[in-house]
Design a protein around this motif. Structure first.
Motif, PDB file in Angstrom:
ATOM      1  N   LEU A 139      35.394 -28.573  22.257  1.00 46.60           N
ATOM      2  CA  LEU A 139      35.785 -27.945  21.076  1.00 46.60           C
ATOM      3  C   LEU A 139      34.583 -27.717  19.961  1.00 46.60           C
ATOM      4  CD1 LEU A 139      39.473 -29.353  20.637  1.00 46.60           C
ATOM      5  CD2 LEU A 139      38.465 -27.279  21.976  1.00 46.60           C
ATOM      6  N   ARG A 140      34.570 -26.648  19.472  1.00 49.34           N
ATOM      7  CA  ARG A 140      33.267 -26.524  18.455  1.00 49.34           C
ATOM      8  C   ARG A 140      33.314 -25.132  17.741  1.00 49.34           C
ATOM      9  NH1 ARG A 140      32.488 -24.459  23.569  1.00 49.34           N
ATOM     10  NH2 ARG A 140      31.359 -22.436  23.727  1.00 49.34           N
ATOM     11  N   LYS A 141      32.188 -25.226  16.881  1.00 53.18           N
ATOM     12  CA  LYS A 141      32.060 -23.925  16.291  1.00 53.18           C
ATOM     13  C   LYS A 141      31.346 -23.115  17.259  1.00 53.18           C
ATOM     14  CE  LYS A 141      29.337 -22.076  12.482  1.00 53.18           C
ATOM     15  NZ  LYS A 141      28.501 -22.373  11.404  1.00 53.18           N
ATOM     16  N   ILE A 142      31.590 -21.709  17.171  1.00 56.59           N
ATOM     17  CA  ILE A 142      31.045 -21.097  18.156  1.00 56.59           C
ATOM     18  C   ILE A 142      29.977 -20.114  17.408  1.00 56.59           C
ATOM     19  CG2 ILE A 142      31.585 -18.976  19.904  1.00 56.59           C
ATOM     20  CD1 ILE A 142      34.524 -19.890  20.037  1.00 56.59           C
ATOM     21  N   GLU A 143      29.086 -19.833  18.100  1.00 59.24           N
ATOM     22  CA  GLU A 143      27.749 -19.051  17.488  1.00 59.24           C
ATOM     23  C   GLU A 143      27.277 -18.094  18.457  1.00 59.24           C
ATOM     24  OE1 GLU A 143      25.782 -21.262  13.821  1.00 59.24           O
ATOM     25  OE2 GLU A 143      26.406 -22.721  15.365  1.00 59.24           O
ATOM     26  N   GLY A 144      26.881 -16.836  18.097  1.00 59.72           N
ATOM     27  CA  GLY A 144      26.438 -15.834  18.991  1.00 59.72           C
ATOM     28  C   GLY A 144      27.271 -15.392  19.842  1.00 59.72           C
ATOM     29  N   GLY A 145      26.785 -14.461  20.614  1.00 62.13           N
ATOM     30  CA  GLY A 145      27.565 -13.834  21.792  1.00 62.13           C
ATOM     31  C   GLY A 145      28.651 -12.800  21.142  1.00 62.13           C
TER      32      GLY A 145
END
Lengths: 238, 257, 246
Positions: A139-145
């Protein structure tokens, strides 16, 4: 492995339609009236053992504890964030449920408005109050994509039997793909490949009812992205 | 036009595409979405049009009724344009009386029609000083995916072009087509980063700063303008908008015939 | 109901001015899924009535004080567009449209499984593009299709139609002239699985016998409307399947 599907034909039913009058029990999205099982949503009639229910074609996502979801921060408080996970209600993410030590009032330094996050649903109570957490592996902050939104009822189609569709998508497009149970899908990879992956996901959503969908999606990706290496069917990574 | 939180990822993606001159739906910077027009779709109206601009959809209806002229223009007909952003069209639209967005929309469309002299209001006089035709254009957004300005302009213009003065109904002689002289077309762009893009969709509007609209007439003269949005545009950018408005306006005029 | 005319609304053969018999409804066309933003939508034509319905939700309930901690509320807004009637209608809600919105909301709350979504709101918007008597029935008919199209859990799809009286004859589905110059109008909506009534209004003058006959006509016709609603919804999903098998 040739396990025949219990449902014979994909019969579309609408609310009020009689699903069974011979004594079967109501499954999901079904109710009983005068001894007959009737549908309560529009969808595909689904028989499982002695129950008959409906697999919905559309509808809003209702979280269940344990669901992995992708959401977007839509409000920030001094000790929590509000996350839009596509449910009727925003889900509060408390500072105790993130992997960082956040001082009171310092929330926006960690997650800002519009940030995308991969979360798990901790609990949903009687009155549908939701709690989510970011404290679990992955689980995390999602960046890019890219983020793609599809109907949550089509998520099972994107994953398909034991993940066959999703692993094919990943392998053929060489993209990282994370599917939230709420229908939010994150795709990351080389621009051209990610474009194709996004189109393929939309196609799965649109043609969820079609037969031989896996084959059609495979053909579609092949037409867009000539495969350099032989696509390996058995690589069952998730 | 509305407030919804967009994910940073989507915003970055749109910006990255624009840096290469590309857009989410595959269009180029100056491409207008497909325009579909259905006129005379409402029999209870004296003129009507339902217009689709991509996924944005707008309906406009014209009602023409006899009424009293304004004191300062006793021989001239009356033309009013109203617009409503009904909650059917988008999850962020709320019911209630028209807000500032709806009023701005109506007034920009109204200016294009009025200032171009599209409707020959002098021919709408029935009895000088006493009775004139009053022409009401009502516009409703049905589905909002950006650029309501151009969609509403197209719908209003097509509805007016199809309108008939219902003189027989009121015992005022024979029914005649509403006297229409030209076809004003608006071209709206938004500025995203430093790029001006034509016919923005909802996502593009959400991340835009300025929103110039330029309305031209059949000979390419300018009849109405509006810079909306909190951003600014340079004089060079304005000049680009004017050139595009003439060129794209002419194309759209051909499409609606 | 109050108007008077010398027009013969029902002739000696029981034929009506638009060529229908006493027991016939006007041509009906129903389409599901016609808008892209709304979670569910429908377009309905009944004779010259043209109606759009859109559904959003279940979503957070606004204004907050309307929230119910145990179930969702259904909030319907019925609106007549300015050009939908022969005299231009002033935009905005009037007493008539507020009343219609209320009874349609209540009719729909009876069938929607509201207890599944506490604190939420299911918003239904009905826009009358063209009116020719019977818009509340057309609106409710469209709204139920839009709800089903949105995937909202519900017991039944509600059809609605009116019966009434003109020239002393009990008639199904009054048109504009019959509504204006007739003697009674009875719009009703039912749950087809039980024939329970979820919407009923009446104005005019009817004997018990006439009323019973009107209800019988309307209930029967509701089942016909219901068949068309179901067909519209199923058609929406038979199309992609055909494409899929190309």
């Amino acid at each position: 492995m040739e396990k025949r599907n219990a449902r014979q034909t994909r019969e579309i039913v609408v609310p009020g339609d009689i699903l069974d009058g011979t004594g079967m029990k109501p499954g999901e999205n079904a109710y009983v009236l005068d001894g007959k099982v009737r549908a309560s949503v529009m969808g595909v009639r689904n028989v499982f053992q002695n129950t008959v229910g409906v697999i919905p074609l559309k509808g809003c996502y209702m979280p269940t504890s344990g669901d992995t979801v992708i959401g977007v921060i839509v409000d920030i408080g001094p000790s929590n964030w509000l996350v839009d996970i596509g449910a009727p209600y925003p889900a509060p993410l408390h500072v105790n449920e993130v992997p960082w030590k956040v001082e009171f009032g310092d929330t926006s330094r960690y997650l800002g408005m519009g940030n995308a996050v991969l979360l798990k649903v901790l609990s949903v109570d009687e009155s549908k109050k939701i709690q989510v957490t970011m404290k679990d592996s992955g689980l995390r902050k999602i960046e890019g994509g890219r983020l793609v939104k599809i109907s949550h009822s089509k998520v099972s189609r994107v994953i398909d039997k034991s993940g066959s569709m999703i692993s094919m998508l990943k392998n053929m497009t060489d993209c990282r793909i994370t599917v939230g149970q709420n229908g939010m899908i994150w795709v990351d990879g080389d621009d051209e490949n990610a474009d194709v992956a996004v189109l393929a996901i939309k196609m799965i959503e649109e043609k969820a009812q079609a037969r031989d969908l896996t084959e059609k999606i495979k053909e579609f990706i092949e037409s867009k992205l000539p495969q350099s290496e032989e696509y390996d069917d058995d690589e069952g990574e998730e | 036009m509305s407030n919804e939180i967009m994910s940073e990822i989507k915003r970055d993606h749109i910006m990255n595409l624009l840096a290469d001159g590309k857009r989410q739906d595959g269009r180029g910077i100056t491409d207008v979405r497909e325009i579909k027009v259905e006129t005379n779709c409402i029999e209870s109206a004296d003129g009507s049009a339902r217009v689709k601009l991509g996924k944005t959809e707008v309906i406009a209806g014209v009602k023409i009724i006899p009424g009293t002229p304004f004191g300062d223009t006793p021989n001239i007909g009356v033309l009013t344009t109203g617009a409503e952003l009904i909650p059917m069209a988008h999850p962020t639209f709320e019911s209630g009386p028209p807000g500032e967005d709806a009023i701005e929309l109506a007034r920009v469309v109204d200016r294009g029609i009025r200032e171009s002299g599209m409707v020959d209001v002098e021919k709408l006089c029935i009895v000088p000083g006493e009775e004139v035709w009053m022409c009401f254009v009502d516009i409703y957004a049905l589905d909002y995916d950006g650029n309501l300005f151009d969609a509403a302009n197209l719908a209003a213009v097509c509805a007016l072009k199809s309108a008939i003065i219902p003189a027989e109904q009121y015992g005022k002689g024979e029914n005649t087509p509403l006297p229409v002289t030209c076809t004003p077309i608006s071209v709206t762009e938004v500025k995203v980063g430093n790029t001006l893009i034509v016919d923005p969709d909802y996502d593009e509007e959400q991340i835009s700063s300025a929103r110039p609209t330029v309305t031209t007439d059949d000979v390419g003269n300018f009849r109405a303008m509006q810079k909306g949005g909190r951003g600014s545009i340079t004089l060079d950018e304005l000049s680009l908008c004017l050139d595009r408005a003439v060129e794209i306006g002419a194309e759209s005029r051909k499409i609606i015939g | 109901m109050s108007g008077h005319t010398d027009m013969v609304l029902v002739d000696e053969n029981g034929m009506r001015i638009d060529g229908r018999t006493e027991e016939q409804h006007r041509p009906i066309k129903i389409e599901a899924g016609v808008l892209s933003n709304a979670d569910g939508s429908a377009y309905v034509e009944i004779g010259k009535n043209k109606v759009l319905a859109a559904v959003y939700g279940p979503r957070e309930c606004h204004p907050r004080h309307l929230q119910n901690p145990t179930k969702a509320i259904v909030q319907c807004k019925y609106n007549m567009q300015a050009f939908s009637v022969s005299d231009r209608k002033r935009p905005g809600p009037d007493r008539r449209s507020i009343e219609i919105s209320k009874i349609i909301s209540e009719a729909l709350e009876r069938v929607v499984l509201t207890e599944l979504y506490p604190r939420a709101s299911i918003d239904v918007y009905i826009e009358i593009l063209q009116a020719n008597a019977g818009t509340r029935c057309a609106g409710l008919t469209a709204a139920s299709v839009a709800l089903a199209d949105a995937g909202i859990p519900m017991r039944d799809i509600v059809p609605a139609i009116a019966a009434g009286k003109a020239d002393g004859h009990v008639l199904l589905d009054l048109n504009k002239e019959e509504d204006n110059y007739g003697q009674a109008d009875v719009p009703i909506a039912i749950m087809p699985s039980t024939d329970e009534i979820v919407l009923l209004q009446m104005d005019g003058n009817m004997t018990r016998e006439e009323f019973d006959h009107a209800i019988e006509l309307a209930v029967n016709a509701c089942h016909e409307v219901h068949d068309l609603q179901v067909d519209a919804l199923k058609r929406r999903y038979s199309k992609p399947a055909q494409e899929g098998s190309e």
